[in-house]
Write a protein that holds these residues in place. Structure first.
Motif, PDB file in Angstrom:
ATOM      1  N   VAL C  59      48.232  43.310  35.384  1.00 25.67           N
ATOM      2  CA  VAL C  59      47.704  41.946  35.546  1.00 25.67           C
ATOM      3  C   VAL C  59      48.118  41.355  36.897  1.00 25.67           C
ATOM      4  CG1 VAL C  59      47.680  39.612  34.568  1.00 25.67           C
ATOM      5  CG2 VAL C  59      47.646  41.602  33.036  1.00 25.67           C
ATOM      6  N   GLY C  60      49.364  41.576  37.259  1.00 25.22           N
ATOM      7  CA  GLY C  60      49.850  41.015  38.530  1.00 25.22           C
ATOM      8  C   GLY C  60      49.105  41.558  39.729  1.00 25.22           C
ATOM      9  N   SER C  61      48.590  42.788  39.637  1.00 23.28           N
ATOM     10  CA  SER C  61      47.918  43.413  40.771  1.00 23.28           C
ATOM     11  C   SER C  61      46.489  42.922  40.952  1.00 23.28           C
ATOM     12  CB  SER C  61      47.903  44.933  40.599  1.00 23.28           C
ATOM     13  OG  SER C  61      49.217  45.442  40.615  1.00 23.28           O
ATOM     14  N   CYS C  62      45.958  42.248  39.955  1.00 19.21           N
ATOM     15  CA  CYS C  62      44.550  41.841  40.033  1.00 19.21           C
ATOM     16  C   CYS C  62      44.387  40.344  40.238  1.00 19.21           C
ATOM     17  CB  CYS C  62      43.805  42.275  38.764  1.00 19.21           C
ATOM     18  SG  CYS C  62      43.685  44.061  38.587  1.00 19.21           S
ATOM     19  N   MET C  63      45.490  39.642  40.538  1.00 26.86           N
ATOM     20  CA  MET C  63      45.432  38.177  40.562  1.00 26.86           C
ATOM     21  C   MET C  63      44.494  37.628  41.631  1.00 26.86           C
ATOM     22  SD  MET C  63      47.048  37.187  37.984  1.00 26.86           S
ATOM     23  CE  MET C  63      47.124  35.394  38.267  1.00 26.86           C
ATOM     24  N   VAL C 148      37.626  43.812  48.649  1.00 28.07           N
ATOM     25  CA  VAL C 148      38.827  44.644  48.789  1.00 28.07           C
ATOM     26  C   VAL C 148      38.875  45.566  47.573  1.00 28.07           C
ATOM     27  CG1 VAL C 148      41.366  44.611  48.761  1.00 28.07           C
ATOM     28  CG2 VAL C 148      40.090  42.926  50.115  1.00 28.07           C
ATOM     29  N   THR C 149      39.398  46.757  47.752  1.00 28.26           N
ATOM     30  CA  THR C 149      39.554  47.685  46.628  1.00 28.26           C
ATOM     31  C   THR C 149      41.041  47.865  46.354  1.00 28.26           C
ATOM     32  OG1 THR C 149      37.548  48.849  47.262  1.00 28.26           O
ATOM     33  CG2 THR C 149      39.045  49.991  45.771  1.00 28.26           C
ATOM     34  N   VAL C 150      41.409  47.677  45.090  1.00 34.33           N
ATOM     35  CA  VAL C 150      42.767  48.000  44.672  1.00 34.33           C
ATOM     36  C   VAL C 150      42.719  49.345  43.958  1.00 34.33           C
ATOM     37  CG1 VAL C 150      44.610  47.419  43.050  1.00 34.33           C
ATOM     38  CG2 VAL C 150      43.663  45.661  44.566  1.00 34.33           C
ATOM     39  N   CYS C 151      43.526  50.248  44.447  1.00 35.51           N
ATOM     40  CA  CYS C 151      43.532  51.615  43.926  1.00 35.51           C
ATOM     41  C   CYS C 151      44.811  51.846  43.139  1.00 35.51           C
ATOM     42  CB  CYS C 151      43.454  52.582  45.109  1.00 35.51           C
ATOM     43  SG  CYS C 151      43.708  54.300  44.642  1.00 35.51           S
ATOM     44  N   PHE C 152      44.676  51.887  41.801  1.00 32.35           N
ATOM     45  CA  PHE C 152      45.839  52.164  40.965  1.00 32.35           C
ATOM     46  C   PHE C 152      46.057  53.680  40.882  1.00 32.35           C
ATOM     47  CE2 PHE C 152      44.555  48.013  39.197  1.00 32.35           C
ATOM     48  CZ  PHE C 152      45.780  47.349  39.169  1.00 32.35           C
ATOM     49  N   VAL C 223      55.179  41.394  41.414  1.00 30.87           N
ATOM     50  CA  VAL C 223      53.995  42.232  41.599  1.00 30.87           C
ATOM     51  C   VAL C 223      52.894  41.410  42.258  1.00 30.87           C
ATOM     52  CG1 VAL C 223      52.137  43.463  40.400  1.00 30.87           C
ATOM     53  CG2 VAL C 223      54.522  43.763  39.659  1.00 30.87           C
ATOM     54  N   ALA C 224      52.640  40.240  41.704  1.00 26.70           N
ATOM     55  CA  ALA C 224      51.549  39.400  42.216  1.00 26.70           C
ATOM     56  C   ALA C 224      51.778  39.076  43.686  1.00 26.70           C
ATOM     57  CB  ALA C 224      51.428  38.136  41.386  1.00 26.70           C
ATOM     58  N   GLU C 225      53.022  38.780  44.033  1.00 27.12           N
ATOM     59  CA  GLU C 225      53.322  38.418  45.418  1.00 27.12           C
ATOM     60  C   GLU C 225      53.041  39.603  46.360  1.00 27.12           C
ATOM     61  OE1 GLU C 225      57.284  36.927  46.099  1.00 27.12           O
ATOM     62  OE2 GLU C 225      56.754  36.213  48.114  1.00 27.12           O
ATOM     63  N   ALA C 226      53.513  40.787  45.957  1.00 27.45           N
ATOM     64  CA  ALA C 226      53.337  41.957  46.823  1.00 27.45           C
ATOM     65  C   ALA C 226      51.866  42.317  46.974  1.00 27.45           C
ATOM     66  CB  ALA C 226      54.112  43.140  46.251  1.00 27.45           C
TER      67      ALA C 226
END
Lengths: 414, 336, 334
Positions: C59-63, C148-152, C223-226
């Motif tokens: 969740v934090g990575s998709c904020m 932007v793409t977030v790659c998990f 996580v959200a901050e980073a």
């Protein structure tokens, strides 16, 4: 020794290059590394440098295409004698080998055992099934006796079964000579050319050869019955207006000759019947059908071999020559129809035994004792006045296999 | 001579035809990008992209690092999200490094996602032997990819097809793998001007005949045609089918031909066993055309060997014209 | 405007956003518990990879992502899917192999995607999604979409060639992609100590000339901050970043895992660091929610899961006649 300048390989798949232009004249001195000449490949143009010091001689003319590794010029040392261009030392890159790479298709060959299923191609099976034919009754012409489509009698339905019925006179070919002419009537699926071997032994005789309907150069006529066939030949014979003739017929042509003699006794001086049809019911239908429908030498040859005693006589050349006369599918279709009319259901539908008893001119029967098309025993129905000549080790074509013997026989008799 | 036809007989090399197709695509569709190793100023290892970078710049004619797996994956991701990448492997052999992305991702994503997204990706594979490049630069691996549902695999054999099928591939919503035989790159032939497509999945009857059917792919089509000319001299009339697409295979054209001739030879450069010819043979054997066979099916494929370097050995491991000639003659004469 | 000692999340997001983040974390937890329960009841066909304990990372990575932004996910991807806004009913339907599932029952747990919300899909191949994410970023840059793409990916993927090739290309081409490593310490049974030469996976970033950060992956705010920082960096055209979220999966690798490679003590230590409890405490401490609000939220999400399971159960199954549908686009309305 002069230094060879070669066509260099400058491209991965380059085989040849063209000398596009020389940068120096013959006789000029170059130093190693100097631009020497330009080459062109199908990809690019490129400058080639001198690989050594020397004086340029024997340059290949501009525009010459040279295989890679081959010399295009020589570089001579100062004072070195310049004669003719030196012989080429490096062999040219070999072209593709002529010898085809071996295609191995070897399989263990085991003799067919009686219990083994019949070997047949899917198409042959389909054709046999559709025609309600038992494969066991067929002979295969393929590898290890495999039955192929052409071995199934009904396969003839596959070739154009139709032909455009033609009309017109039968083709007649005459050769000048002395004495009473000999009228020659060939057999089924043959033509006038088939008399050639015998003709070699009938020198100086006047010859008249008739092509049967649907054969040789005669029109592809619709022939409804044996009587029809005889009528057509008789018309041709009448048109010749011969006072006298010796008639010689082979096989189906023999039957025609006999029927002709029966109705034209006055103008026929003698009758020679070679393995004639009409004297019994049996005939090798498979062979007749096989010959009639063959479309290539390979399928014709096995059937031609049934015609002779010595199969080695039927070599590839013979089969090819025979096939050449049978290339017209309409002719083949017309012959098939003729065969159907005169030999329905594999039976000789006409009986000339009585005619043989009626004819009164000198008559002789010639037969091979190894005839696989019409049994020679049919000759035994002949009445006493008819002469019998039975040749040992001879098939259905005595005039071919025993040309010399029969030639002598006829020369002395006629 | 009808001068109106003059533009139609313009000749290009196979490589030029591909370049022209890519030029048309780049010029007419902003979404098209070319990706591959050394396809920029170098022009591609086989000079197929040539000078396209001068016209479209490095953002659209992209040199990738030597990262086949990553590069292929980038192309997959780009295709899923709006671009129309044409990805060139320098040699088809190098695609083995990218199998994961081709086989697990490009081929399967549409299916795994229940049709929610397509992967309109075109990949080009310079393939085949004959250049002396030995075992790791000469393979014919089209059958590997032909085994993967989700991919389309084509092997154009003429300049006209190379252009038309590449443009068709670009219009295809699914991944299309184009195997281009390297020996064909310099082959010249008529190529129509402008945009046209040649359908994927349709074989071409290159020569009509009645005695036997030769189904060939890629370079082998030309060898089969050369053999057919020789066969004609011997009175054997061979029909030559250029399969053009190995997945999906044009069943109708092949079966119709076999029904007509009753004899079949398959000629392909990839390794014979488990290859394209096995599929063609099985397709015929499983169909109604089986009943028309009048001889066993014969396959001529690559040897069970890597491609050797020595030129004579190299020739020996792939079918050559005399091999086709021999097999066809034997077959037509009922000796096989 | 606010105290710099106040955690990033509290400083940055409004109360509704924070409540929604906690709600999603509950949904992930309860979805996976529900899936596990369904599995136990024999309602689920294959295996599954549960991310219970990793909810803050997802969740934090998709904020800071919108629906236009993309993610690529992993075999342990349920959390990413929920974080990106997926419908729980359709997720369960996919688990149950039903026509209403995200993949119409063709993909299952390992391939859930939600393309409309920007989720390009979970991936059954370790490292499979990394180059694809770079490709999506390439599209965004070429087509100028601003996305932007977030790659998990997991710690296991950091030793795949695809990881290195993808990071290198993203950096060379300066693409808008954020690589988020969810380091849960084990690639199946093999620990990062045994498998990975660097101490922190984020250390790999320096090899590709991009920012690399390691954070407590169970701390939503960290996580959200980073990731927000990395997303902003990407969106501004500055290229990729690598963020490593240190976290832990409470469950085994998959349903076949017998947990022989880690101790009960280790598992219970990490369970004590429950990211949901951590997030709840943060929101209560900063008066975003009361304890009662949190309890009510949990009850509400449990009901969402019950409804989702009911929806999935009622969904029709695909027919065998359509087993090979969707292999090709031909004949399908796109």
């Amino acid at each position: 020794m002069p230094v060879e300048v070669i066509m260099p390989k400058v491209d991965m798949d380059m085989a040849r290059g063209t000398v596009a232009a020389w940068h120096v004249e013959p006789g000029a001195t170059v130093a190693k590394g100097d631009p020497l000449f330009d080459i062109e490949t199908d990809k690019a143009a490129m400058e080639v440098e001198a690989q050594a010091d020397g004086i340029l001689h024997h340059p290949a003319p501009e525009g010459t295409e040279v295989a890679i590794g081959q010399p295009v010029a020589w570089l001579y040392a100062e004072g070195e004698e310049v004669g003719d261009a030196p012989a080429v030392s490096a062999p040219e890159a070999q072209p593709e080998p002529e010898e085809p790479a071996e295609t191995t298709v070897s399989e263990p060959v085991s003799p067919p055992s009686p219990t083994e299923n019949i070997r047949a191609t899917p198409r042959a099976r389909t054709l046999a099934r559709d025609a309600n034919i038992d494969l066991a009754t067929l002979t295969g012409s393929g590898p290890r006796g495999r039955i192929q489509a052409e071995d199934v009698p009904q396969a003839r339905e596959e070739v154009p079964a139709t032909f455009t019925a033609q009309t017109g006179a039968l083709h007649v070919m005459r050769s000048k000579g002395t004495g009473t002419p000999l009228v020659l009537i060939h057999g089924f699926a043959s033509d006038s050319m088939s008399w050639k071997p015998l003709e070699a032994h009938l020198k100086n005789r006047a010859l008249i050869r008739i092509d049967l309907p649907c054969h040789g150069k005669s029109p592809n006529m619709r022939v409804g019955s044996f009587a029809d066939l005889v009528k057509t030949v008789r018309q041709t014979f009448d048109d010749l207006h011969l006072d006298a003739a010796h008639v010689i017929g082979h096989s189906l042509g023999g039957a025609v000759a006999l029927a002709l003699a029966d109705t034209r006794p006055r103008s026929i001086a003698s009758l020679t019947l070679i393995a004639p049809a009409g004297l019994g019911p049996d005939i090798n239908e498979a062979a007749l059908a096989g010959i009639a429908r063959a479309t290539k030498p390979e399928s014709l040859a096995p059937w031609l071999k049934t015609l002779v005693h010595d199969e080695s006589l039927i070599n590839d050349g013979y089969a090819r020559a025979a096939m050449k006369t049978r290339l017209d599918p309409h002719m083949r279709a017309a012959q098939a129809a003729l065969a159907h009319a005169v030999f329905p259901d594999g039976t000789q539908a006409f009986d000339l035994k009585a005619a043989l008893h009626r004819v009164s001119m000198p008559t002789r029967l010639i037969w091979g004792r190894s005839d696989k098309i019409i049994p020679w025993q049919h000759a035994l129905t002949a009445p006493g006045p008819v002469a019998l000549h039975l040749f040992e080790a001879t098939g259905h074509l005595p005039q071919f296999e025993r040309a010399e013997g029969i030639g002598k026989l006829l020369q002395s008799a006629l | 001579m009808n001068m109106q036809n003059a533009p139609d007989i313009r000749e290009l090399s196979y490589a030029e035809a591909i370049r022209e197709a890519m030029d048309i695509a780049l010029g007419s569709d902003e979404r098209v990008v070319l990706m591959g190793e050394d396809i920029g100023v170098y022009g591609g290892a086989f000079q197929v992209t040539g000078d396209l970078i001068d016209k479209y710049g490095p953002d659209r004619v992209m040199d990738t690092p030597i990262s086949e797996l990553g590069g292929a994956g980038v192309a997959v991701g780009a295709a899923m999200t709006g671009l129309r990448p044409i990805f060139e492997f320098q040699f088809s052999d190098f695609a083995t490094l990218a199998m994961e992305q081709i086989v697990n991702q490009a081929a399967k994503i549409r299916f795994m996602l229940g049709g929610a997204v397509s992967v309109p990706l075109v990949m080009r594979f310079p393939a085949g032997s004959g250049t002396g490049a030995a075992a790791q630069h000469s393979q014919s691996i089209e059958a590997w990819l032909g085994h993967v549902p989700g991919l389309k695999v084509i092997q154009p054999s003429t300049p006209e097809d190379a252009k038309g099928m590449l443009l068709a591939a670009l219009e295809d919503p699914d991944p299309v793998m184009i195997f281009e035989h390297k020996i064909l790159y310099k082959m010249r032939g008529p190529v129509p001007e402008g945009h046209y497509t040649i359908p994927i999945g349709k074989a071409a009857v290159r020569r009509e005949g009645k005695d036997l059917t030769i189904v060939a792919t890629s370079l082998m089509v030309h060898k089969a045609l050369a053999a057919a000319d020789d066969l004609a001299q011997n009175g054997i009339d061979a029909e030559v089918i250029d399969l053009r697409t190995i997945r999906p295979m044009d069943r109708d054209t092949v079966l119709a031909s076999v029904r007509k001739t009753g004899r079949l030879i398959c000629v392909y450069e990839g390794v014979k066993t488990l290859g394209v010819g096995a599929e063609i043979s099985a397709m015929v054997a499983e169909s109604d055309a089986f009943d028309y066979l009048d001889a066993p099916i014969f396959r001529l494929g690559g040897a069970e060997s890597p491609i050797p370097y020595n030129p004579e050995l190299e020739k020996a491991v792939v079918p050559q014209v005399p091999d086709i000639l021999n097999a066809a003659t034997e077959l037509a004469q009922g000796r096989l | 405007m606010s105290d710099p000692n106040t955690p990033y999340a509290i400083r940055t997001y409004d109360a509704e956003t924070l409540k929604d983040a906690l709600r999603k974390m509950f949904l992930i937890r309860k979805f996976e518990e529900g899936a596990e329960d369904s599995y136990t009841r024999g309602l689920i066909h294959g295996t599954m990879h549960l991310s219970i304990g990793q909810e803050a990372s997802a969740v934090g990575s998709c904020m800071s992502l919108s629906d236009a932004d993309k993610i690529t996910s992993t075999h342990r991807g349920h959390g990413h899917c929920v974080a990106k806004g997926a419908d729980l009913g359709r997720m369960f339907a996919e688990f149950f192999g039903k026509e209403d599932g995200y993949c119409r029952g063709r993909g299952g747990s390992m391939h859930i995607a939600d393309v409309e919300k920007g989720n390009l899909g979970a991936n059954g191949i370790v490292g499979g999604g990394l180059p694809i994410a770079v490709g999506a970023a390439l599209s965004a840059k070429r087509l100028n979409t601003g996305a932007v793409t977030v790659c998990f990916f997991g710690d296991g993927a950091n030793n795949e060639g695809a990881f290195h090739e993808a990071l290198n290309m993203a950096a060379v081409w300066k693409l808008p992609v954020v690589f988020v490593c969810e380091n849960n310490r084990y690639g199946m049974s093999t620990s990062t100590e045994k498998s990975t030469a660097v101490k922190h996976i984020a250390d790999r970033a320096s090899a590709y000339n991009m920012p690399g950060t390691t954070v407590d992956g169970n701390d939503f705010s960290a996580v959200a901050e980073a990731v927000d920082t990395a997303v902003a960096h990407a969106r501004a055209g500055n290229g990729p970043s690598l963020v490593e979220n240190l976290t832990y999966r409470w469950r085994g690798h998959s349903k076949s895992d017998r947990n022989r490679y880690r101790t009960k003590e280790e598992i219970s230590d990490w369970m004590a660091r429950d990211p949901i409890l951590h997030m709840s405490a943060l929101l209560v401490e900063h008066k975003v929610m009361s304890e009662a609000d949190v309890a009510a939220l949990e009850t509400e999400t449990a009901q969402v899961i019950q409804d989702a399971i009911a929806f999935a159960n009622a969904s029709p199954a695909p027919t065998a006649a359509e087993a090979t549908r969707f292999v090709y686009t031909d004949g399908e309305a796109a």
